[in-house]
Design an enzyme around this catalytic site. Structure first.
Site, PDB file in Angstrom:
ATOM      1  N   LYS A  33       0.842  -1.211   0.000  1.00  0.00           N
ATOM      2  CA  LYS A  33       0.000   0.000   0.000  1.00  0.00           C
ATOM      3  C   LYS A  33       0.871   1.252   0.000  1.00  0.00           C
ATOM      4  O   LYS A  33       1.754   1.396   0.846  1.00  0.00           O
ATOM      5  CB  LYS A  33      -0.850   0.032   1.274  1.00  0.00           C
ATOM      6  CG  LYS A  33      -2.228  -0.602   1.124  1.00  0.00           C
ATOM      7  CD  LYS A  33      -2.895  -0.602   2.473  1.00  0.00           C
ATOM      8  CE  LYS A  33      -4.341  -0.271   2.396  1.00  0.00           C
ATOM      9  NZ  LYS A  33      -4.970  -0.272   3.730  1.00  0.00           N
TER      10      LYS A  33
HETATM   11  C1  E4P Z   1      -8.523   0.115   3.852  1.00  0.00           C
HETATM   12  O1  E4P Z   1      -7.611  -0.416   3.298  1.00  0.00           O
HETATM   13  C2  E4P Z   1      -8.408   0.939   5.058  1.00  0.00           C
HETATM   14  O2  E4P Z   1      -7.508   0.290   5.905  1.00  0.00           O
HETATM   15  C3  E4P Z   1      -9.691   1.077   5.809  1.00  0.00           C
HETATM   16  O3  E4P Z   1     -10.785   0.670   5.055  1.00  0.00           O
HETATM   17  C4  E4P Z   1      -9.863   2.399   6.521  1.00  0.00           C
HETATM   18  O4  E4P Z   1     -11.102   2.375   7.187  1.00  0.00           O
HETATM   19  P1  E4P Z   1     -11.503   3.432   8.326  1.00  0.00           P
HETATM   20  O5  E4P Z   1     -11.854   4.715   7.657  1.00  0.00           O
HETATM   21  O6  E4P Z   1     -12.687   2.813   8.991  1.00  0.00           O
HETATM   22  O7  E4P Z   1     -10.313   3.552   9.237  1.00  0.00           O
END
Ligand code: E4P
Length: 241
Positions: free
Chosen positions: A83
């Site tokens: 990522k």
């Molecule tokens: C996705 O890869 C993210 O880690 C995640 O969906 C973030 O979600 P949040 O906004 O609930 O922290």
């Protein structure tokens, strides 16, 4: 549509896998920190538990460092997807890692223009955060529609991974739009299963079954006894209690 679990919790991941419900996992530094475990052993165990892509986030603002981290992650396991954040440095890193055949999930996407750039950089997938947009009174699912249209217009192969999912309707709407993947916390995955009519329907069926006379239900008891005998026979006599 593929369903991913947004979690670094091995118990949750194993449970979701046992339902045959998930195709992969996404994590982020906040989710990993919540587990309070050694990073690499945890990452390795998640990759070995999941039969699909596991997104792990780089923790730098600098492209060269992201590339270095991404290459280390990728060597650890074939399931790894690196990522990178949707910044200029993140795009540079995406371009370089993708050129080395390392899959990149470009994360923290909040606009159609950002998603266009992620695809241009060669991302394997882009993660628009719908819940965080809804939180500030913007239209999270509207962003998914826009990205879907833009990618279809030009035949980009970058997949749309709907992230920051807060409730089951985010998942249903993502499926209606034709997003490739939705990633969600375990609580949302559990909520996808639940329906009050399923629960009350099952209660009724089991109550009605209990009304049958014992003789009519004998096959079940007989079946259970036969299964118990077969299990006992499979254990060597020396180990039987
Ligand atoms: C996705 O890869 C993210 O880690 C995640 O969906 C973030 O979600 P949040 O906004 O609930 O922290």
């Amino acid at each position: 549509m593929k369903l991913f679990l947004d979690s670094a919790h091995l118990g949750e991941i194993r449970e979701a896998m046992s339902w045959g419900a998930i195709d992969g996992v996404t994590t982020n530094p906040s989710l990993v920190a919540k587990e309070g475990k050694d990073f690499f052993p945890l990452l390795q165990e998640i990759c070995e538990t999941v039969n699909g892509p596991v997104s792990m986030e780089t923790t730098s603002r600098d492209a060269a460092e992201m590339v270095e981290e991404g290459r280390v992650f990728a060597k650890l396991h074939q399931h790894i997807v690196v990522k990178c954040p949707l910044t200029k440095e993140g795009l540079k890193a995406t371009r370089q890692l993708s050129a080395q055949q390392i899959r990149v999930n470009v994360t923290l996407c909040f606009s159609p223009s950002q998603a266009l750039l992620a695809a241009k950089a060669g991302a394997w997938c882009v993660s628009p955060f719908v819940g965080r947009l809804d939180d500030i009174s913007a239209d999270g699912m509207g962003l998914i529609r826009d990205i879907k249209t833009i990618y279809a217009n030009y035949g980009f192969s970058t997949q749309i991974l709907v992230a920051s999912v807060r409730h089951p309707m985010h998942v249903v709407e993502a499926a209606r739009i034709g997003a490739d993947i939705a990633t969600m916390p375990f609580t949302v995955l559990e909520a996808l299963v639940k329906h009050p009519l399923t629960d009350s329907g099952l209660d009724r069926f089991l109550q009605d079954w209990e009304r049958l006379p014992e003789s009519a239900k004998a096959w079940k008891t007989a079946g259970a006894t036969a299964a118990r005998r077969a299990r006992t026979a499979a254990v060597p006599a020396s180990r039987r209690r």
